[in-house]
Design a protein around this motif. Structure first.
Motif, PDB file in Angstrom:
ATOM      1  N   ALA A  18      27.874  43.057  -2.426  1.00  0.00           N
ATOM      2  CA  ALA A  18      29.047  42.223  -2.165  1.00  0.00           C
ATOM      3  C   ALA A  18      30.351  42.964  -2.472  1.00  0.00           C
ATOM      4  N   GLY A  22      35.477  46.105   1.155  1.00  0.00           N
ATOM      5  CA  GLY A  22      36.009  44.823   1.588  1.00  0.00           C
ATOM      6  C   GLY A  22      36.847  44.148   0.514  1.00  0.00           C
ATOM      7  N   TYR A  98      31.367  51.982   8.511  1.00  0.00           N
ATOM      8  CA  TYR A  98      31.610  51.787   7.067  1.00  0.00           C
ATOM      9  C   TYR A  98      31.431  53.136   6.340  1.00  0.00           C
ATOM     10  N   PHE A 210      32.192  38.691   5.167  1.00  0.00           N
ATOM     11  CA  PHE A 210      32.118  40.147   5.027  1.00  0.00           C
ATOM     12  C   PHE A 210      32.057  40.521   3.554  1.00  0.00           C
ATOM     13  N   SER A 213      28.832  39.747   1.755  1.00  0.00           N
ATOM     14  CA  SER A 213      27.660  40.314   2.451  1.00  0.00           C
ATOM     15  C   SER A 213      26.694  39.213   2.875  1.00  0.00           C
ATOM     16  N   ILE A 218      21.036  40.647   4.299  1.00  0.00           N
ATOM     17  CA  ILE A 218      20.941  41.493   3.104  1.00  0.00           C
ATOM     18  C   ILE A 218      20.274  40.738   1.967  1.00  0.00           C
TER      19      ILE A 218
HETATM   20  N1  PFF Z   1      30.449  43.237   1.224  1.00  0.00           N
HETATM   21  C1  PFF Z   1      30.853  44.578   1.502  1.00  0.00           C
HETATM   22  C2  PFF Z   1      32.300  44.764   1.175  1.00  0.00           C
HETATM   23  O1  PFF Z   1      32.963  43.818   0.748  1.00  0.00           O
HETATM   24  O2  PFF Z   1      32.787  45.869   1.368  1.00  0.00           O
HETATM   25  C3  PFF Z   1      30.643  45.024   2.886  1.00  0.00           C
HETATM   26  C4  PFF Z   1      29.435  44.557   3.578  1.00  0.00           C
HETATM   27  C5  PFF Z   1      28.193  44.867   3.084  1.00  0.00           C
HETATM   28  C6  PFF Z   1      29.554  43.834   4.727  1.00  0.00           C
HETATM   29  C7  PFF Z   1      27.094  44.435   3.735  1.00  0.00           C
HETATM   30  C8  PFF Z   1      28.466  43.392   5.408  1.00  0.00           C
HETATM   31  C9  PFF Z   1      27.255  43.700   4.896  1.00  0.00           C
HETATM   32  F1  PFF Z   1      26.195  43.301   5.551  1.00  0.00           F
END
Ligand code: PFF
Length: 428
Positions: A18, A22, A98, A210, A213, A218
Motif C-alpha cells: 500500500a 502513490g 511503476y 491506487f 493497492s 494483491i
Molecule cells: N499502492 C502503491 C502506491 O501507493 O504506490 C502502488 C500500487 C501497488 C498500485 C500495487 C497498484 C497496485 F496493484
C-alpha cells in the motif's frame, strides 16, 4: 502453499504494497492540483466506504480459497479465468511503468549519496533512466524469486520500519521550518468549492484505490499466505491507517518544504524530482535529508513493485506448476520488454505516441482506467458468481458490519466503479 511466518509478516507485506510512490509522490501532487485540503473529504470517503470494504473482500477471498488471482477466478467459474488473466495484464502494465519511476528514485538516491546535483531535465535527456529501470526490474525479480518468507517478508521487515522512521524524522525537522504553517494551511484547509468539480471526485477515488493497492488482486494473493487465525477486519484497519498516516506525514513534510522555499505546490508529477531537490539544496543538512527522502521513496516503491510482481508470479505458478524461480525469471524478462517503452520515453530517445510520452500515456490509460475496471471485476465476480459468500466465513465480525460490507461490495462499489469508468471514457 507458502505462508507468512506470522500475522505481522502479512501486515508488513500488505503495508509495503500500500505505502508506495502513490503516497509520497502521487498523493501530494494530486492534492496540490485539486484544491489542497478540499480533496481530503472525497478521499477519506472513498477510502472508508469503498476501498476498505473491497480490501476486506479480497483478504477474505484469499484466505478462503488460498489460490492465486487466476486460480481464484477459475474457482468462481472456469469461464471467468480469462478475467483473472486480464487483471494480471493490467497489473503487469502498471508495474512496467511503476518500475521506471522507481528507477528515477534509485537514481536520485544514488546522486544524493554521491553528492551530485543533477537536474531532472538533464537526467531524462540521457540514457541513465533506462539503466536504473533495468536495475529496478532485476532487483524486484530477484526478491520475488526468493519466495514469500525468504524474499518478500524478509525485505519488508527491514524496509517498512525504515520508511516510517525516515518519515517521522523528516516531519519532526519540518515542524521548525517557517513554511510549516502556510504549508499545513494549504494542505489541510478545506476549500469546499472544489467539491463541485466532478474531476476532484474521480481523482480522489482513483487515488484511494491506487494508494491502498485495492482491486488488483494483491490482497487475494497476499491473503492466500496468511495464517488461519488472522483477524481480517483488524488487519484492514491497520493497513489503512498506516497508508493514510504515510500519505499525511509525507504531505506535511513536502508542503512545509515547498512553502519554506517559495516553490510551486501545484508542480504535479515534477514535485518530487524537480521541486524538492531545490529545497534540499537550500536547507541545512540538505544532503542528509535528500538521501533520507529518496531512500524512503525507493523503499516504498520497491515493496509495492514486489507485490505487483507477486500477483503475476503466483498466478503463473498456480496455473502451470512452474517453479518460482522460473516464473520470476520469465516475468522479469517480460517486464523488461514492456517497460522499455515507458523508460525510453523519459530518456534521450524521448519516445512518444501522438505527441505524448509513453509513460504518461500508460498512466492515463491503464493506470487510470485499468484500476476501476479490475476492481469492478473483483467485486462482481466474488460477490455475484462465487458460491458460497466468502465474507460469511469471517467469524468474529458483528452481523451489522457483515450486512454493511455485503451491501457496499455487492451493489454500491460496482455501481460507483462503473460510473467512474464510463465518465472517464466519455471524458467528463
Ligand atoms: N499502492 C502503491 C502506491 O501507493 O504506490 C502502488 C500500487 C501497488 C498500485 C500495487 C497498484 C497496485 F496493484
Amino acid at each position: 502453499m507458502e505462508r507468512w511466518s506470522s500475522n505481522l509478516g502479512f501486515i508488513l507485506a500488505a503495508v509495503g504494497s500500500a505505502v508506495g510512490i502513490g503516497n509520497i509522490w502521487r498523493f501530494s501532487s494530486v492534492v496540490g492540483q485539486n484544491g489542497g485540503g478540499a480533496y481530503l473529504v472525497p478521499y477519506f470517503l472513498a477510502v472508508l466506504c469503498f476501498a476498505v470494504p473491497l480490501m476486506i473482500l479480497e483478504m477474505a477471498v484469499g484466505r478462503h480459497l488460498r489460490s492465486s488471482v487466476v486460480s481464484s477466478f477459475a474457482l468462481a467459474g472456469e469461464k471467468l479465468k480469462i478475467f483473472g488473466w486480464l487483471i494480471c495484464l493490467i497489473v503487469l502494465l502498471i508495474l512496467s511503468y511503476y518500475l521506471v519511476i522507481m528507477g528515477w528514485t534509485l537514481a536520485y538516491l544514488t546522486f544524493s549519496l554521491l553528492g551530485r546535483d543533477i537536474a531532472f531535465s538533464a537526467f531524462t535527456s540521457s540514457m541513465q533512466p533506462v539503466a536504473y529501470f533495468l536495475i529496478s526490474a532485476l532487483a524486484t525479480g530477484i526478491i520475488v524469486s526468493l519466495g514469500v518468507r525468504e524474499g518478500i517478508e524478509r525485505i519488508v521487515s527491514y524496509l517498512i520500519p525504515l520508511a516510517f522512521v525516515i518519515l517521522v524524522v523528516l516531519v519532526i525537522f519540518c515542524l521548525s521550518l517557517p513554511g510549516f504553517r502556510p504549508g499545513m494551511d494549504f494542505f489541510l484547509r478545506p476549500d469546499f468549492s472544489a467539491l463541485a468539480r466532478p474531476g476532484v471526485w474521480s481523482a480522489a477515488f482513483g487515488q484511494a484505490f491506487f494508494s491502498l493497492s485495492v482491486g488488483m488482486g494483491i490482497l487475494i494473493t497476499y491473503g492466500a499466505y496468511m495464517p488461519e487465525n488472522t483477524d481480517i477486519g483488524k488487519s484492514a484497519l491497520i493497513i489503512t491507517i498506516s497508508d493514510i498516516a504515510a500519505a499525511l506525514l509525507a504531505g506535511t513534510a513536502i508542503f512545509s518544504l515547498v512553502f519554506t522555499f517559495g516553490l510551486q505546490p501545484t508542480a504535479g508529477a515534477e514535485l518530487a524530482f524537480t521541486t524538492l531537490p531545490k529545497a534540499f539544496e537550500l536547507m541545512p543538512y540538505g544532503s542528509f535529508f535528500s538521501i533520507a527522502f529518496f531512500a524512503l521513496l525507493f523503499s516504498a516503491a520497491l515493496t509495492s513493485a514486489i507485490s505487483m510482481m507477486e500477483v503475476n508470479v503466483a498466478s503463473i505458478i498456480g496455473e502451470t506448476g512452474m517453479t518460482r524461480r522460473k516464473a520470476s525469471l520469465i516475468l522479469t524478462i517480460i517486464l523488461i520488454i514492456t517497460g522499455l517503452a515507458p523508460a525510453l520515453s523519459y530518456s534521450q530517445v524521448d519516445l512518444r505516441f501522438q505527441g505524448l510520452q509513453i509513460l504518461d500515456l500508460m498512466d492515463e490509460t491503464v493506470g487510470t482506467m485499468g484500476l476501476p475496471i479490475a476492481a469492478f471485476l473483483v467485486a462482481i465476480i466474488f460477490k455475484w458468481f462465487m458460491k458460497p459468500d466468502v465474507q460469511k466465513g469471517m467469524t468474529g465480525t458483528a452481523e451489522v458490519w457483515l450486512c454493511t460490507l455485503n451491501f457496499l461490495t455487492k451493489y454500491a462499489i460496482p455501481a460507483v466503479l462503473l460510473i467512474i469508468t464510463i465518465s472517464t471514457l466519455i471524458g467528463l
